[in-house]
Motif scaffolding. Structure first.
Motif, mmCIF file in Angstrom:
data_model
loop_
_atom_site.group_PDB
_atom_site.id
_atom_site.type_symbol
_atom_site.label_atom_id
_atom_site.label_comp_id
_atom_site.label_asym_id
_atom_site.label_seq_id
_atom_site.Cartn_x
_atom_site.Cartn_y
_atom_site.Cartn_z
ATOM 1 N N LEU B 137 0.846 -1.197 0.000
ATOM 2 C CA LEU B 137 0.000 0.000 0.000
ATOM 3 C C LEU B 137 0.876 1.239 0.000
ATOM 4 O O LEU B 137 1.940 1.266 0.614
ATOM 5 N N MET B 138 0.427 2.268 -0.688
ATOM 6 C CA MET B 138 1.174 3.526 -0.743
ATOM 7 C C MET B 138 0.833 4.370 0.494
ATOM 8 O O MET B 138 -0.225 4.178 1.106
ATOM 9 N N PRO B 139 1.721 5.312 0.854
ATOM 10 C CA PRO B 139 1.479 6.129 2.058
ATOM 11 C C PRO B 139 0.110 6.803 2.081
ATOM 12 O O PRO B 139 -0.538 6.850 3.126
ATOM 13 N N ALA B 140 -0.360 7.270 0.918
ATOM 14 C CA ALA B 140 -1.678 7.924 0.903
ATOM 15 C C ALA B 140 -2.779 6.925 1.253
ATOM 16 O O ALA B 140 -3.736 7.249 1.965
ATOM 17 N N GLU B 141 -2.650 5.723 0.745
ATOM 18 C CA GLU B 141 -3.645 4.683 1.051
ATOM 19 C C GLU B 141 -3.587 4.317 2.527
ATOM 20 O O GLU B 141 -4.610 4.117 3.178
ATOM 21 N N ILE B 142 -2.368 4.203 3.060
ATOM 22 C CA ILE B 142 -2.208 3.857 4.481
ATOM 23 C C ILE B 142 -2.800 4.971 5.354
ATOM 24 O O ILE B 142 -3.473 4.707 6.353
#
Lengths: 262, 173
Positions: B137-142
């Motif tokens: 998962l990318m930081p924005a998703e996290i």
């Protein structure tokens, strides 16, 4: 994919569900989906029928041949197993009682009031079952956990239904919350008495359940207070009748009638 | 039947990854299994109420995360305080992110020892490192799943990777 991501994924790729566990989890999920099907949009003005969760349950719960025969022999026209009616946690037919009999009954509860009453009844039934087991010294941790889990589901369902109806009918919300709170108080007292009178081994399960019942009773109290507050907010503001001073009017008239003379 | 099939497809696709994630977060494989099972039944309950889910993956991770936090609450460990304490990442720490992208690095450690090292990580780092480098998962998703700022997540990932790197080197000596 970054190098670190590749490295960590490779190092942990063995950490997956055991195939057998995954298959069992999926089967239970399918059964759960059959117990609680998605609502369908009405077709040509008719309400779509709710599927009764019977064959899915039989198919996916790996019931033994003897059990299936026993169930089929005792099913009624509506597919309910009467043999499961008195089952207690830990009994072979208890899952049938909770997941089939009760769920089938629940499928026909449409209004908020009937749903609230239904879930309250289920919650109280769980406590009665626990009390019976405790009185017989049979409420071990496994049964207590099973009862606690079901009780939490039923009370959560009650809370959700009461919150849904609170805005449109706060009187009903207050009434049912009051009844539920009182019932939980009673059951708490019964369980507490069993703890005092019972042995240590049976006590542990009952003790944890008592705490859970207390929490649920506090929640019911909170719902009642919120509903009562809403009832107060919804009441029309009655204006205080204005007292008319007849003498003052007469004096004014007289002043007008009698102009001042210098 | 489309929603039902999509839901089951999501199970087939994500159950293992969710289990792996939960295993690292609660350090108990049996509990992880229960939590994953609950995550799927709760997701189904959400659909039964008439809602729709466009993307199952972030929804499942959000649901899983809430269940894991509930599990922490039951245990009443300090992990919960660390998990919920956003103040531990002061605004001034963001210059760490300028130090450079850590994605190109690799841990100087035998693959077999990596899982145990991950299990030892402080929970506030383990959570985001697992999501970033194991769940992909990318930081924005996290940030969306954990309901925190992207900057906060990025700093925690960076610190987590630094922790991993330093411990890996120590173990390799």
């Amino acid at each position: 994919m970054s190098k670190l991501e590749t490295q960590l994924k490779k190092a942990t790729k063995h950490m997956v569900l055991v195939e057998e566990d995954k298959a069992l989890m999926r089967e239970r999920l399918v059964s759960y989906m059959e117990h609680k099907p998605l609502r369908r949009e009405p077709v040509h003005g008719r309400r779509a029928a709710t599927r009764l969760p019977l064959f899915g349950f039989f198919r996916t719960h790996h019931l033994s041949g003897a059990l299936v025969i026993a169930l089929l022999a005792t099913t009624s026209t509506f597919g309910m197993s009467f043999a499961a009616g008195d089952a207690l946690p830990g009994d072979l037919l208890y899952p049938v009682k909770v997941n089939v009999n009760e769920e089938v009954k629940g499928a026909f509860k449409i209004s908020h009031e009937s749903r609230i009453e239904f879930e309250q009844t289920r919650a109280e039934l769980r406590l009665k079952e626990a009390s019976q087991l405790a009185s017989e010294g049979r409420l071990d941790s496994k049964k207590q956990e099973a009862v606690a889990k079901l009780f939490a589901e039923h009370t959560e369902a009650v809370t959700e239904q009461v919150q849904e109806v609170e805005e449109s009918d706060p009187v009903l919300a207050a009434e049912v919350s009051t009844e539920f709170e009182a019932a939980l108080d009673t059951h708490e007292a019964v369980l507490a008495r069993l703890i005092v009178e019972g042995d240590d081994e049976g006590n542990k399960g009952a003790q944890q359940l008592v705490e859970q019942v207390r929490t649920a009773a506090n929640e019911a109290e909170k719902l009642r207070e919120e509903a009562e507050e809403r009832m107060t907010d919804d009441e029309p503001v009655q204006e205080e009748p204005v007292a008319v001073d007849a003498t003052q009017d007469v004096e004014i008239e007289q002043d007008h009638a009698t102009p001042k003379t210098e | 039947m489309r929603q039902e099939q999509a839901f089951l497809d999501a199970f087939d696709k994500y159950a293992d990854a969710l289990y792996r994630h939960a295993s690292f977060r609660v350090s108990d494989s049996e509990k992880a299994r229960d939590i994953v099972s609950d995550a799927f039944t709760k997701t189904w309950d959400y659909l039964v109420k008439g809602n729709t889910i466009d993307e199952f993956r972030p929804f499942l991770y959000r649901t899983l995360n809430r269940l894991i936090i509930d599990e922490y609450r039951k245990k009443r460990t300090e992990s919960l305080d660390h998990l919920l304490d956003e103040a531990m990442v002061p605004e001034g720490a963001f210059e760490e992110l300028v130090a450079g992208n850590r994605d190109d690095m690799e841990l100087a450690l035998d693959a077999q020892r990596i899982p145990e090292l991950l299990a030892e990580m402080p929970v506030q780092y383990r959570e985001v490192v697992v999501m970033r480098y194991m769940d992909g998962l990318m930081p924005a998703e996290i940030a969306d799943i954990l309901d925190q700022s992207v900057n906060n997540i990025s700093v925690r990932i960076h610190r987590g990777v630094t922790w991993l790197s330093e411990r890996a080197e120590e173990r390799n000596l």
